[in-house]
Design a protein around this motif. Structure first.
Motif, PDB file in Angstrom:
ATOM      1  N   MET A   1      79.810 -15.811 -25.914  1.00 35.02           N
ATOM      2  CA  MET A   1      80.552 -15.213 -27.065  1.00 35.02           C
ATOM      3  C   MET A   1      80.439 -13.205 -26.897  1.00 35.02           C
ATOM      4  SD  MET A   1      78.160 -15.026 -30.049  1.00 35.02           S
ATOM      5  CE  MET A   1      76.780 -16.472 -30.115  1.00 35.02           C
ATOM      6  N   LEU A   2      80.786 -12.545 -27.068  1.00 33.02           N
ATOM      7  CA  LEU A   2      80.863 -11.107 -27.077  1.00 33.02           C
ATOM      8  C   LEU A   2      80.151 -10.619 -28.922  1.00 33.02           C
ATOM      9  CD1 LEU A   2      84.190  -9.705 -26.331  1.00 33.02           C
ATOM     10  CD2 LEU A   2      82.892  -9.635 -25.791  1.00 33.02           C
ATOM     11  N   ARG A   3      79.101  -9.299 -28.376  1.00 31.09           N
ATOM     12  CA  ARG A   3      78.082  -8.518 -29.340  1.00 31.09           C
ATOM     13  C   ARG A   3      78.565  -7.748 -29.171  1.00 31.09           C
ATOM     14  NH1 ARG A   3      75.402 -11.992 -32.597  1.00 31.09           N
ATOM     15  NH2 ARG A   3      74.071 -13.737 -31.770  1.00 31.09           N
ATOM     16  N   PHE A   4      78.776  -6.904 -29.769  1.00 30.77           N
ATOM     17  CA  PHE A   4      78.393  -5.551 -30.375  1.00 30.77           C
ATOM     18  C   PHE A   4      77.058  -4.797 -30.537  1.00 30.77           C
ATOM     19  CE2 PHE A   4      82.824  -7.030 -30.714  1.00 30.77           C
ATOM     20  CZ  PHE A   4      83.399  -6.428 -29.667  1.00 30.77           C
ATOM     21  N   ILE A   5      77.044  -4.261 -30.245  1.00 24.83           N
ATOM     22  CA  ILE A   5      75.224  -4.597 -30.645  1.00 24.83           C
ATOM     23  C   ILE A   5      74.708  -2.146 -30.216  1.00 24.83           C
ATOM     24  CG2 ILE A   5      72.931  -4.255 -30.707  1.00 24.83           C
ATOM     25  CD1 ILE A   5      74.080  -7.198 -29.474  1.00 24.83           C
ATOM     26  N   TYR A   6      74.634  -1.862 -31.682  1.00 18.33           N
ATOM     27  CA  TYR A   6      74.028  -0.083 -30.938  1.00 18.33           C
ATOM     28  C   TYR A   6      72.068  -0.281 -30.279  1.00 18.33           C
ATOM     29  CZ  TYR A   6      77.567   2.571 -33.859  1.00 18.33           C
ATOM     30  OH  TYR A   6      78.511   3.575 -33.622  1.00 18.33           O
ATOM     31  N   GLY A   7      71.935   0.250 -29.832  1.00 21.67           N
ATOM     32  CA  GLY A   7      70.745   0.503 -28.505  1.00 21.67           C
ATOM     33  C   GLY A   7      69.747  -0.041 -29.406  1.00 21.67           C
ATOM     34  N   GLU A   8      69.864   1.087 -31.011  1.00 21.75           N
ATOM     35  CA  GLU A   8      68.108   0.695 -32.119  1.00 21.75           C
ATOM     36  C   GLU A   8      68.708  -0.342 -32.412  1.00 21.75           C
ATOM     37  OE1 GLU A   8      69.745   3.419 -35.113  1.00 21.75           O
ATOM     38  OE2 GLU A   8      71.456   2.468 -35.792  1.00 21.75           O
ATOM     39  N   ASP A   9      69.578  -1.215 -32.728  1.00 20.07           N
ATOM     40  CA  ASP A   9      69.373  -2.567 -32.583  1.00 20.07           C
ATOM     41  C   ASP A   9      68.907  -3.678 -31.854  1.00 20.07           C
ATOM     42  OD1 ASP A   9      69.599  -1.687 -35.366  1.00 20.07           O
ATOM     43  OD2 ASP A   9      72.545  -2.217 -35.272  1.00 20.07           O
ATOM     44  N   LEU A  10      69.149  -3.759 -30.786  1.00 23.31           N
ATOM     45  CA  LEU A  10      68.985  -4.249 -29.109  1.00 23.31           C
ATOM     46  C   LEU A  10      67.599  -4.997 -29.385  1.00 23.31           C
ATOM     47  CD1 LEU A  10      70.247  -2.485 -25.912  1.00 23.31           C
ATOM     48  CD2 LEU A  10      71.195  -4.247 -26.687  1.00 23.31           C
ATOM     49  N   SER A  11      66.605  -4.544 -30.059  1.00 25.97           N
ATOM     50  CA  SER A  11      64.590  -4.908 -30.012  1.00 25.97           C
ATOM     51  C   SER A  11      65.591  -6.456 -31.061  1.00 25.97           C
ATOM     52  CB  SER A  11      64.401  -4.456 -31.165  1.00 25.97           C
ATOM     53  OG  SER A  11      64.993  -3.714 -32.906  1.00 25.97           O
ATOM     54  N   GLU A  12      66.339  -6.625 -32.131  1.00 28.89           N
ATOM     55  CA  GLU A  12      66.879  -7.427 -32.559  1.00 28.89           C
ATOM     56  C   GLU A  12      67.010  -9.038 -31.786  1.00 28.89           C
ATOM     57  OE1 GLU A  12      69.427  -7.428 -35.550  1.00 28.89           O
ATOM     58  OE2 GLU A  12      68.739  -5.464 -36.394  1.00 28.89           O
ATOM     59  N   PHE A  13      67.522  -9.149 -30.010  1.00 30.96           N
ATOM     60  CA  PHE A  13      68.258  -9.661 -29.147  1.00 30.96           C
ATOM     61  C   PHE A  13      67.285  -9.565 -27.946  1.00 30.96           C
ATOM     62  CE2 PHE A  13      71.503  -8.074 -32.090  1.00 30.96           C
ATOM     63  CZ  PHE A  13      71.829  -9.519 -32.502  1.00 30.96           C
ATOM     64  N   PRO A  14      65.439  -9.951 -28.441  1.00 35.18           N
ATOM     65  CA  PRO A  14      64.826  -9.482 -26.879  1.00 35.18           C
ATOM     66  C   PRO A  14      65.113 -10.133 -25.842  1.00 35.18           C
ATOM     67  CG  PRO A  14      63.906 -11.057 -28.491  1.00 35.18           C
ATOM     68  CD  PRO A  14      64.859 -10.007 -29.253  1.00 35.18           C
ATOM     69  N   LYS A  15      65.889 -11.150 -25.768  1.00 32.68           N
ATOM     70  CA  LYS A  15      66.245 -12.035 -24.534  1.00 32.68           C
ATOM     71  C   LYS A  15      67.809 -11.307 -23.721  1.00 32.68           C
ATOM     72  CE  LYS A  15      66.995 -16.985 -22.951  1.00 32.68           C
ATOM     73  NZ  LYS A  15      67.400 -17.783 -23.050  1.00 32.68           N
ATOM     74  N   LEU A  16      69.048 -11.198 -25.093  1.00 32.40           N
ATOM     75  CA  LEU A  16      69.886 -10.166 -24.552  1.00 32.40           C
ATOM     76  C   LEU A  16      69.536  -8.892 -23.763  1.00 32.40           C
ATOM     77  CD1 LEU A  16      73.096 -11.059 -24.459  1.00 32.40           C
ATOM     78  CD2 LEU A  16      72.489  -9.927 -26.423  1.00 32.40           C
TER      79      LEU A  16
ATOM     80  N   TYR B   1      70.533   8.311 -21.164  1.00 31.71           N
ATOM     81  CA  TYR B   1      72.108   7.339 -22.350  1.00 31.71           C
ATOM     82  C   TYR B   1      72.013   6.472 -22.571  1.00 31.71           C
ATOM     83  CZ  TYR B   1      74.173  11.389 -19.440  1.00 31.71           C
ATOM     84  OH  TYR B   1      74.030  12.780 -19.221  1.00 31.71           O
ATOM     85  N   ASP B   2      70.943   5.283 -22.373  1.00 32.31           N
ATOM     86  CA  ASP B   2      70.260   4.941 -22.843  1.00 32.31           C
ATOM     87  C   ASP B   2      69.349   4.424 -24.012  1.00 32.31           C
ATOM     88  OD1 ASP B   2      71.385   1.983 -22.004  1.00 32.31           O
ATOM     89  OD2 ASP B   2      70.359   2.743 -20.014  1.00 32.31           O
ATOM     90  N   ALA B   3      68.577   5.756 -24.526  1.00 32.96           N
ATOM     91  CA  ALA B   3      68.386   6.487 -25.326  1.00 32.96           C
ATOM     92  C   ALA B   3      68.861   7.016 -26.134  1.00 32.96           C
ATOM     93  CB  ALA B   3      67.180   7.532 -24.522  1.00 32.96           C
ATOM     94  N   MET B   4      70.023   7.173 -26.195  1.00 36.13           N
ATOM     95  CA  MET B   4      71.613   8.453 -27.024  1.00 36.13           C
ATOM     96  C   MET B   4      71.574   6.568 -27.806  1.00 36.13           C
ATOM     97  SD  MET B   4      72.863  10.947 -24.919  1.00 36.13           S
ATOM     98  CE  MET B   4      71.647  11.678 -24.123  1.00 36.13           C
ATOM     99  N   ASN B   5      71.392   6.199 -28.978  1.00 40.69           N
ATOM    100  CA  ASN B   5      71.874   5.135 -29.460  1.00 40.69           C
ATOM    101  C   ASN B   5      72.980   4.593 -29.046  1.00 40.69           C
ATOM    102  OD1 ASN B   5      71.367   3.010 -31.221  1.00 40.69           O
ATOM    103  ND2 ASN B   5      71.813   4.389 -32.531  1.00 40.69           N
ATOM    104  N   PRO B   6      73.307   4.267 -27.924  1.00 40.11           N
ATOM    105  CA  PRO B   6      74.975   4.279 -27.514  1.00 40.11           C
ATOM    106  C   PRO B   6      74.958   2.922 -28.553  1.00 40.11           C
ATOM    107  CG  PRO B   6      73.444   3.751 -25.448  1.00 40.11           C
ATOM    108  CD  PRO B   6      72.956   4.790 -26.536  1.00 40.11           C
ATOM    109  N   LEU B   7      76.623   2.456 -27.562  1.00 40.48           N
ATOM    110  CA  LEU B   7      77.044   1.186 -28.662  1.00 40.48           C
ATOM    111  C   LEU B   7      77.721  -0.517 -27.501  1.00 40.48           C
ATOM    112  CD1 LEU B   7      78.575  -0.860 -30.914  1.00 40.48           C
ATOM    113  CD2 LEU B   7      80.408   0.125 -30.647  1.00 40.48           C
ATOM    114  N   TYR B   8      76.597  -1.093 -27.373  1.00 40.66           N
ATOM    115  CA  TYR B   8      76.858  -1.684 -25.795  1.00 40.66           C
ATOM    116  C   TYR B   8      77.649  -3.043 -26.642  1.00 40.66           C
ATOM    117  CZ  TYR B   8      72.393   0.505 -24.446  1.00 40.66           C
ATOM    118  OH  TYR B   8      71.647   1.078 -24.071  1.00 40.66           O
ATOM    119  N   VAL B   9      79.034  -2.781 -25.527  1.00 39.25           N
ATOM    120  CA  VAL B   9      80.114  -3.470 -26.483  1.00 39.25           C
ATOM    121  C   VAL B   9      78.896  -5.120 -24.657  1.00 39.25           C
ATOM    122  CG1 VAL B   9      81.514  -5.768 -25.721  1.00 39.25           C
ATOM    123  CG2 VAL B   9      82.015  -2.773 -26.629  1.00 39.25           C
TER     124      VAL B   9
END
Lengths: 212, 238
Positions: free
Chosen positions: A1-16, A48-56
């Motif tokens: 599935m597709l996830r749209f996640i801001y950098g600051e929220d990546l910690s909710e998806f540690p494996k991903l 740029y990963d430290a700039m709270n980017p939006l990951y798809v």
């Protein structure tokens, strides 16, 4: 599935998160030989990963990374304008309706449709947030992939030769493209819109609108 | 209604103080015929600036109560960059509902659209329009105006940054490159977009992005205006 996640929220998806940064190290450092920073855990990150980017991110059924890309607004510091203006005739691409897309990455074992699914994710952002274009940095190998998917970028400039070539390009956003990417990915555009809504909230009536 | 956007951007040209921006925000409210327009900027060193149409009582109340800590709009937008229809935010929970009821009583409206802005050098701003209408009408409004609202937000932000920095110096990112000057010059000379693209040996897509980028950097409302501004600033060479 597709996830749209801001950098600051990546910690909710540690494996991903961990598998994404590891796959990035494999792709950009090991396979492409780019001069990127890989840490002791074998993960590739840049400023740029430290700039709270939006990951798809394409998330596999097992919960790990299948492919990803990273978006940043071009009105703030971003990679294209900081490092690649020699490929754009010196033009900084800075516009509220143009976002930058970089670090397009596929897991080594990604099924073929993942590339299309990620492009579909980009198209969802375009339609959902009214963007006109995305601007991105990509390696020579990707040119064929984008072409085969039927969403080739307009190349602004290229440096290097053959396999080592790096380009900056523009992708024009449209609803027709969103539909086409969905077909290429073998996914329903309704499903990808659902994934978008799950990330950014479904438009529901505000409580007070009901009572008003 | 691109005319509203053009009128707003044209008016922005005359703004030279933060007080001027306050009146521009009121103008924008009238142009879009909405209840309120709010612009709030925080720079990297924590300095804040706001231009808004809310009444003083609501602003005082909001600040005194520290509502930014529970406001779903702030929580959903801070340090992010995608525009948000308020209907997509989480308004569940008693505290949030009470806050919303109070906002409604203060005349904020039941609908809103917020554009978070990430500017250069760690600056961050939020631009909001709010209104009291049905879902159906608000959906229609956003369908028609979203792009213009995003552009209004950024043009306003750009002007605020310019005024804050003393007004004379443009940020380095806003300098036109020779290539953008060339593109504007061709259009000023009456070339069609196709002809301009051909003689610059770029695609029409690239030309469009260069021209739109130049318009934004110059704070211009359209291409003709961009050419005029670039000429006035000595940026075009014939």
């Amino acid at each position: 599935m597709l996830r749209f996640i801001y950098g600051e929220d990546l910690s909710e998806f540690p494996k991903l998160r961990d598998t994404m940064f590891r796959d990035r190290a494999r792709q950009f450092s090991e396979r492409l030989g780019w001069e990127v920073t890989v840490d002791a855990a074998g993960e590739e990150r840049d400023q740029y990963d430290a700039m709270n980017p939006l990951y798809v991110i394409w998330q596999k059924a097992c919960g790990s990374h299948g492919g990803s890309m990273r978006f940043l607004p071009t009105t703030a510091p971003c990679m294209v304008n900081d490092h690649f203006t020699h490929l754009t005739d010196g033009v900084t691409i800075s516009h509220p309706l143009i976002w930058e897309c970089t670090r397009f990455c596929l897991a080594p074992d990604a099924e073929p449709r993942v590339a299309a699914a990620l492009m579909l994710g980009g198209a969802e952002l375009g339609q959902g947030f009214h963007l006109t274009d995305a601007v991105g940095v990509f390696d020579a190998r990707m040119v064929r992939i984008y072409g085969r998917l039927g969403w080739a970028p307009t190349v602004l400039g290229t440096s290097g030769e053959g396999r080592d070539a790096i380009s900056v390009g523009l992708w024009e956003m449209s609803e027709a493209t969103r539909q086409r990417m969905a077909r290429k990915a073998g996914l329903s555009p309704t499903l990808s819109r659902h994934w978008f809504d799950r990330a950014f909230g479904t438009a529901t009536s505000l409580p007070q609108a009901v009572s008003a | 209604m691109a005319a509203a956007l053009e009128q707003f951007i044209e008016g922005l040209q005359q703004a030279s103080t933060l007080d001027d921006l306050q009146s521009k925000v009121f103008e924008l409210r009238d142009l879009y015929e909405v209840e309120h327009v709010v612009y709030h900027s925080v720079n990297a060193s924590g300095g804040q600036y706001a231009a808004l149409t809310y009444g003083d009582a609501w602003v005082d109340r909001y600040i005194t109560e520290g509502y930014e800590r529970i406001d779903p709009v702030v929580m959903g937008c801070f340090q992010r960059f995608h525009p948000v229809d308020w209907r997509r935010l989480d308004w569940s929970g008693k505290v949030t509902r009470d806050f919303m009821d109070e906002a409604k009583d203060a005349g904020v409206g039941n609908q809103g659209y917020t554009v978070p802005i990430r500017g250069p050098s760690g600056q961050f701003a939020m631009f909001t329009v709010s209104h009291g209408v049905t879902d159906e009408k608000w959906t229609r409004f956003t369908e028609v105006h979203t792009r213009d609202l995003i552009l209004s937000a950024h043009y306003l932000n750009q002007k605020a940054l310019e005024i804050e920095s003393g007004g004379t110096t443009k940020a380095p990112g806003r300098a036109l490159s020779p290539r953008e000057r060339d593109a504007l010059t061709m259009l000023a000379l009456g070339y069609s977009r196709a002809q301009a693209a051909e003689s610059l040996e770029i695609s029409e897509h690239t030309l469009r992005v260069y021209i739109e980028g130049a318009r934004y950097k110059l704070g211009a409302m359209n291409t003709t205006h961009a050419v005029a501004l670039a000429l006035a600033q000595g940026r075009l060479v014939f």
